[in-house]
Enzyme design. Structure first.
Site, PDB file in Angstrom:
ATOM      1  N   ASP A 464       0.828  -1.205   0.000  1.00 60.12           N
ATOM      2  CA  ASP A 464       0.000   0.000   0.000  1.00 60.12           C
ATOM      3  C   ASP A 464       0.861   1.253   0.000  1.00 60.12           C
ATOM      4  O   ASP A 464       0.787   2.080   0.889  1.00 60.12           O
ATOM      5  CB  ASP A 464      -0.935  -0.016   1.222  1.00 60.12           C
ATOM      6  CG  ASP A 464      -0.175  -0.286   2.511  1.00 60.12           C
ATOM      7  OD1 ASP A 464       1.075  -0.355   2.453  1.00 60.12           O
ATOM      8  OD2 ASP A 464      -0.805  -0.439   3.566  1.00 60.12           O
ATOM      9  N   GLU A 465       1.728   1.353  -1.012  1.00 62.81           N
ATOM     10  CA  GLU A 465       2.601   2.517  -1.128  1.00 62.81           C
ATOM     11  C   GLU A 465       2.637   2.952  -2.596  1.00 62.81           C
ATOM     12  O   GLU A 465       1.891   3.806  -2.986  1.00 62.81           O
ATOM     13  CB  GLU A 465       3.990   2.200  -0.556  1.00 62.81           C
ATOM     14  CG  GLU A 465       4.350   3.281   0.447  1.00 62.81           C
ATOM     15  CD  GLU A 465       5.513   2.982   1.351  1.00 62.81           C
ATOM     16  OE1 GLU A 465       6.280   3.910   1.543  1.00 62.81           O
ATOM     17  OE2 GLU A 465       5.651   1.877   1.873  1.00 62.81           O
ATOM     18  N   ASP A 472      14.439   7.279  -3.619  1.00 64.10           N
ATOM     19  CA  ASP A 472      14.588   6.108  -4.473  1.00 64.10           C
ATOM     20  C   ASP A 472      14.835   6.553  -5.918  1.00 64.10           C
ATOM     21  O   ASP A 472      15.716   6.033  -6.613  1.00 64.10           O
ATOM     22  CB  ASP A 472      13.327   5.234  -4.409  1.00 64.10           C
ATOM     23  CG  ASP A 472      12.917   4.903  -2.979  1.00 64.10           C
ATOM     24  OD1 ASP A 472      12.914   5.823  -2.132  1.00 64.10           O
ATOM     25  OD2 ASP A 472      12.585   3.739  -2.682  1.00 64.10           O
ATOM     26  N   TRP A 536      16.815  12.569  -0.456  1.00 65.30           N
ATOM     27  CA  TRP A 536      15.480  12.426  -1.049  1.00 65.30           C
ATOM     28  C   TRP A 536      15.183  13.715  -1.827  1.00 65.30           C
ATOM     29  O   TRP A 536      15.082  13.706  -3.057  1.00 65.30           O
ATOM     30  CB  TRP A 536      14.433  12.168   0.044  1.00 65.30           C
ATOM     31  CG  TRP A 536      14.237  10.724   0.363  1.00 65.30           C
ATOM     32  CD1 TRP A 536      13.121   9.974   0.092  1.00 65.30           C
ATOM     33  CD2 TRP A 536      15.162   9.815   1.004  1.00 65.30           C
ATOM     34  NE1 TRP A 536      13.313   8.673   0.516  1.00 65.30           N
ATOM     35  CE2 TRP A 536      14.538   8.552   1.068  1.00 65.30           C
ATOM     36  CE3 TRP A 536      16.449   9.934   1.491  1.00 65.30           C
ATOM     37  CZ2 TRP A 536      15.169   7.431   1.625  1.00 65.30           C
ATOM     38  CZ3 TRP A 536      17.076   8.823   2.049  1.00 65.30           C
ATOM     39  CH2 TRP A 536      16.439   7.600   2.108  1.00 65.30           C
ATOM     40  N   GLU A 746      14.192  -4.700  -1.243  1.00 63.31           N
ATOM     41  CA  GLU A 746      14.269  -3.473  -0.442  1.00 63.31           C
ATOM     42  C   GLU A 746      15.333  -3.592   0.649  1.00 63.31           C
ATOM     43  O   GLU A 746      16.039  -2.640   0.956  1.00 63.31           O
ATOM     44  CB  GLU A 746      12.899  -3.231   0.207  1.00 63.31           C
ATOM     45  CG  GLU A 746      12.840  -2.020   1.106  1.00 63.31           C
ATOM     46  CD  GLU A 746      11.429  -1.737   1.591  1.00 63.31           C
ATOM     47  OE1 GLU A 746      10.603  -2.672   1.609  1.00 63.31           O
ATOM     48  OE2 GLU A 746      11.152  -0.586   1.956  1.00 63.31           O
ATOM     49  N   HIS A 767      12.119  -3.434  -5.213  1.00 63.09           N
ATOM     50  CA  HIS A 767      12.477  -2.074  -4.836  1.00 63.09           C
ATOM     51  C   HIS A 767      13.752  -1.752  -5.600  1.00 63.09           C
ATOM     52  O   HIS A 767      14.763  -2.393  -5.399  1.00 63.09           O
ATOM     53  CB  HIS A 767      12.797  -2.088  -3.336  1.00 63.09           C
ATOM     54  CG  HIS A 767      12.030  -1.106  -2.535  1.00 63.09           C
ATOM     55  ND1 HIS A 767      10.692  -1.263  -2.264  1.00 63.09           N
ATOM     56  CD2 HIS A 767      12.420   0.030  -1.905  1.00 63.09           C
ATOM     57  CE1 HIS A 767      10.296  -0.253  -1.495  1.00 63.09           C
ATOM     58  NE2 HIS A 767      11.321   0.545  -1.273  1.00 63.09           N
TER      59      HIS A 767
HETATM   60  C1  BGC Z   1       9.737   3.395   1.000  1.00 62.57           C
HETATM   61  C2  BGC Z   1      11.157   3.738   0.684  1.00 62.57           C
HETATM   62  C3  BGC Z   1      11.261   5.207   0.948  1.00 62.57           C
HETATM   63  C4  BGC Z   1      11.161   5.316   2.431  1.00 62.57           C
HETATM   64  C5  BGC Z   1      11.458   6.641   3.002  1.00 62.57           C
HETATM   65  C6  BGC Z   1       9.550   3.565   2.456  1.00 62.57           C
HETATM   66  O1  BGC Z   1       8.342   3.217   2.910  1.00 62.57           O
HETATM   67  O2  BGC Z   1       9.367   2.160   0.533  1.00 62.57           O
HETATM   68  O3  BGC Z   1      11.710   3.218  -0.411  1.00 62.57           O
HETATM   69  O4  BGC Z   1      12.291   5.878   0.382  1.00 62.57           O
HETATM   70  O5  BGC Z   1       9.923   4.834   2.883  1.00 62.57           O
HETATM   71  O6  BGC Z   1      11.928   6.472   4.186  1.00 62.57           O
END
Ligand code: BGC
Length: 893
Positions: A464-465, A472, A536, A746, A767
């Site tokens: 759910d993202e 990333d 980020w 991931e 990921h």
């Molecule tokens: C994501 C990561 C993201 C991170 C940030 C996660 O839930 O899947 O890839 O960059 O949160 O902390």
């Protein structure tokens, strides 16, 4: 023989939906070496035979063959144009005309005549059903249609039909953008679909990102409460007259057979409720509802010429598994994003129920926990008439496996096919070598891209993202841009980044930003905020700069300049004596030197923040220079010098040790040029020592990992870089490969050596972040490197790094100018290097660890303390040399 093999528009072979003249480029082919263009001539016509010229540049003496900005000429809306070019070269040859590149203009000057119309009411706010809209119209039978183009978009996701035929081949349109500022519309040529006489245009709408249930805290209606369609069909007749069919209150609407469609949760479709023929004329819509008008600012509308999501490939079932718990599972053998298409026969009301997931647990049973709240469930109710073929359309699933929960009749794997979907991009990178594990790693990196470049660069495609996490996208950007042509994809996403920045220049953690204002239940984000984390937010600067390096496209830099500057100024405003830090930081995310159970790696935040502050400031200074802004260039160059000094005072001891003894601290200090020259060797030695403390393994997270091999190979530690890449026990890239991964995980410990898994809280098996090592394969192992003083590979640096006990590497990158190919082989004690440089480009060949040069026909090598180098014009070359003892290869006869 000289020819122009391809003409590109903003790097694309064609554009449908253009409001501003694209940047034009072409690829030149020649049988000779050392070819440089001397002149070009471009023509633009509204006819493919160029009998109706609207522009002729005349002969322009110039070597430029990419990113050419034509002086604007007046474009008409809803019109197809053709471009072609011919050139001459430095050998006195002339090419013929190139194949033509077409483009179609959109709705110019926002001349929208229709309105956004909805089949929903405010009571449908929480609804995720499909709706249908249709409009019958007639085309004058006595007149001949010259062309018909439709421009359309939606609040939600839409699919358009004309006389029963699907319009275009795009999926999930209009994609996901910062809708309130930037809503894309698509343009299609529908001339061939029009009937003389009666016609029907129809659309199906779904909730999508616009009003669906999104984000890990599961909110909905981020952008609005009702789906809506905007459509403008422009028919031009040969007599010069025009007819426009637009979305307005005369359209009729109904619910579709799609009772539910959500990005995370899947789809429910009841074929018994389908209304056959609704997209055709003759269908009786008298019991259909009226539509209502939705107010939306049409100034947000922007034409999308290319880069939509499409069905890219199909994969058969690799195995039908019955798990120890008795579940029937289809294994497609590849983790991916897309749909399962099935063929089925049964009675009316029979059901197919499929649950999509990524991994089997240690006992071989279905593992759903890491999907968190995402259901990934597809349910189809049969109409019960003959063979039915179906797949979802308004959602997508991230999966390798599918648990078949219900299926009428016998389960035949041949009746299932996976359809891979992602943003359409030209594949540009090829990499193969004599080590099959490394080839599988490359495959996994590529599939990480495929699975996650679904309209926006997502962190992962299953749970759910599926959000555009900036970190990333930042660390993977260069790798992605070797693998595929990402120019259109990132130009789109960076536009949204710009729109979603805070007024002060802060950059949200995800783009499009749906976290701000919706994170009350998330401890970290509620307290720490939803923007401006180092590594980020730096996507604001690093990604546009990467586009410039890879494609030489200054327009992206121009479009992003205010955004880039906004981000650096934000850091400056929050820096304390040039040491920067701000609220919530993810730092060296999911590094293995984190405390047990924590996501936050051990490298101190202020060190990482200041390191990235220095990097982004230096890239901004360079950007200012490229754009001719000398004042900003001076200012940010000076600022960068100060930040580096402060970094060195603060994070290096007088003896030359870093205050933080983590691998990542050493990596960024080396790669971001933060290490005093006198301490470079010491820092590199220390990094190697830190590797040895872990028996040669990395313990780095998101911010250290991408640069690890570079930090070693650029500082005299090539052997150690190779050894790190080729480690195959836990934790390492190849550990995942050995564990059967088909995409990149991931976590290093997503599946631990004992078979247990990292917490289901956050454990994606698709990921792309750690796949950022891909750029080391292209830039260093194959040695295909861009030169920032001649970006877009107008001048390349060819500097391969044979080693790793390999016998050979064969790689290529399809640049804007053509293919750059490098192959090295270890034969009879020698390295044999063949390479290809495209016409109208040059390269510097740099060789290191050479004991003795051998054959180098066509090239003149000179020697310095940095190694051997030569300048190469276009063409193919084959050279050989005796490597020194530091080069570890497996030789063949
Ligand atoms: C994501 C990561 C993201 C991170 C940030 C996660 O839930 O899947 O890839 O960059 O949160 O902390």
């Amino acid at each position: 023989m000289l020819s122009v093999s391809q003409l590109t528009l903003n790097g694309e072979p064609a554009l449908t939906g253009v409001e501003r003249l694209p940047l034009i480029g072409w690829k030149i082919e020649s049988t000779r070496r050392n070819v440089l263009q001397q002149s070009w001539q471009l023509q633009c016509s509204t006819r493919a035979d160029f009998s109706a010229l609207v522009f002729d540049s005349g002969v322009v003496n110039s070597e430029e063959s990419n990113n050419i900005e034509l002086s604007e000429f007046l474009l008409q809306p809803s019109t197809r144009y053709f471009l072609r070019v011919r050139i001459t070269d430095n050998h006195g040859e002339s090419s013929g005309w190139s194949p033509e590149a077409p483009f179609v203009t959109g709705v110019m000057n926002c001349a929208w005549k229709g309105e956004f119309i909805s089949a929903e009411t405010p009571q449908d706010k929480a609804n995720s059903k499909g709706t249908l809209l249709r409009k019958a119209f007639s085309v004058a039978a006595e007149k001949k249609v010259a062309s018909a183009f439709v421009h359309a978009t939606a609040l939600g996701i839409y699919q358009l039909f004309l006389n029963g035929e699907r319009v275009g081949t795009d999926e999930l349109t209009p994609g996901w953008t910062s809708y309130q500022h930037h809503l894309l519309y698509q343009t299609y040529d529908v001339t061939a679909l029009l009937n003389s006489g009666d016609n029907v245009v129809g659309a199906e709408l779904g909730a999508g990102w616009f009003k669906g249930d999104m984000g890990f805290s599961r909110h909905r209606n981020y952008y609005g409460e009702q789906t809506a369609l905007l459509c403008q069909l422009v028919i031009q007749y040969e007599d010069g007259s025009e007819q426009c069919v637009v979305s307005d209150l005369s359209w009729r609407s109904s619910d579709s057979a799609r009772q539910f469609a959500e990005i995370y949760d899947g789809e429910r479709y009841d074929a018994t409720l389908a209304q056959p023929g609704w997209q055709r004329s003759g269908f009786n819509d008298s019991d259909w509802r009226h539509v209502s008008q939705i107010h939306w600012d049409k100034k947000t509308l922007v034409a999308q010429g290319a880069g939509t999501v499409k069905q890219i490939e199909r994969l058969p079932v690799a195995a039908l598994i019955v798990t120890p718990q008795g579940d029937k599972v289809l294994d497609f053998g590849q983790n991916m994003s897309g749909w399962v298409e099935f063929r089925v026969r049964g009675k009316p009301g029979d059901k197919v129920v499929l649950r999509h997931f990524e991994a089997l647990d240690a006992s071989g049973n279905v593992y759903l926990d890491n999907l968190r709240s995402a259901k990934q469930l597809v349910e189809y109710t049969l109409k019960g008439e003959g063979e039915e073929v179906w797949h979802p359309r308004f959602s997508w699933q991230g999966f390798r496996y599918v648990k078949v929960e219900r299926f009428p009749g016998e389960l035949n794997p041949n009746h299932f096919t996976a359809i891979v979907i992602h943003s359409a991009m030209e594949a540009t990178g090829q990499f193969a070598c004599s080590n099959p594990d490394l080839n599988q790693l490359h495959h996994n990196i590529l599939w990480g891209l495929k699975g996650n470049f679904v309209d926006v660069p997502t962190d992962c495609p299953q749970r759910d993202e599926r959000l555009g996490w900036t970190g990333d996208a930042q660390i993977f950007c260069r790798t992605a841009s070797y693998l595929m042509q990402t120019r259109t994809f990132f130009a789109k996403w960076l536009t949204d980044l710009k729109h979603d920045q805070t007024p002060e220049g802060g950059v949200p953690h995800v783009i499009p930003d749906i976290l701000t204002g919706h994170c009350d239940h998330d401890k970290f984000l509620a307290e720490g905020g939803t923007h401006s984390a180092t590594g980020w937010a730096d996507a604001a600067v690093i990604n546009p700069w990467t586009m410039y390096l890879m494609y030489g496209d200054k327009r992206i830099l121009q479009n992003q300049y205010v955004s880039m500057k906004g981000w650096v100024d934000f850091m400056r405003a929050h820096a304390d004596n040039d040491i920067w830090r701000y609220k919530l930081q993810f730092g060296d995310w999911v590094a293995l030197d984190a405390q047990e159970g924590s996501y936050f790696g051990a490298t101190p935040e202020d060190l990482l923040c200041t390191a990235y502050y220095a990097l982004s400031t230096s890239l901004l200074a360079k950007t200012a220079k490229v754009l001719g802004n000398e004042e900003d260039h001076q200012y940010y160059s000076a600022l960068q010098t100060i930040i580096v000094e402060r970094f060195q005072e603060r994070f290096f001891t007088a003896k030359g040790d870093l205050t933080a003894q983590t691998q990542t601290a050493h990596i960024v200090a080396l790669c971001f040029d933060l290490t005093p020259v006198a301490f470079r060797q010491r820092t590199a030695d220390r990094l190697v020592a830190l590797l040895h403390e872990h028996d040669g393994h990395l313990v780095t997270g998101f911010l250290g990992t991408p640069y690890f091999c570079h930090a070693l190979s650029q500082n005299g530690k090539a052997k150690e870089a190779w050894a790190l890449l080729l480690k195959d026990d836990f934790p390492s890239w190849l550990y995942q490969v050995k564990a059967g991964a088909t995409t990149v995980w991931e976590h290093w410990d997503g599946i631990k050596p004992d078979g247990s898994m990292w917490s289901p809280d956050m454990n994606s098996f698709n990921h792309y972040a750690y796949g950022a090592v891909g750029e080391w394969l292209y830039r260093t192992v194959a040695g295909i490197e861009a030169d920032e003083s001649a970006p877009g590979f107008k001048h390349a640096i060819i500097s391969p790094l044979p080693g790793g006990r390999l016998n050979w590497v064969d790689a290529s990158y399809e640049s804007m100018y053509g293919e750059i190919a490098v192959k090295w082989q270890a034969i009879e004690g020698k390295v044999v290097l063949s390479f290809r440089i495209p016409a109208n480009t040059t390269a510097t060949v740099k060789l290191q660890a050479v004991k003795e040069m051998g054959q180098s026909e066509g090239l003149e090598f000179s020697h310095s303390e940095l190694g051997w180098s030569a300048t190469a014009g276009s063409g193919e070359y084959r050279i050989d040399y005796l490597p020194d003892d530091s080069v570890d290869l497996t030789y063949s006869d």
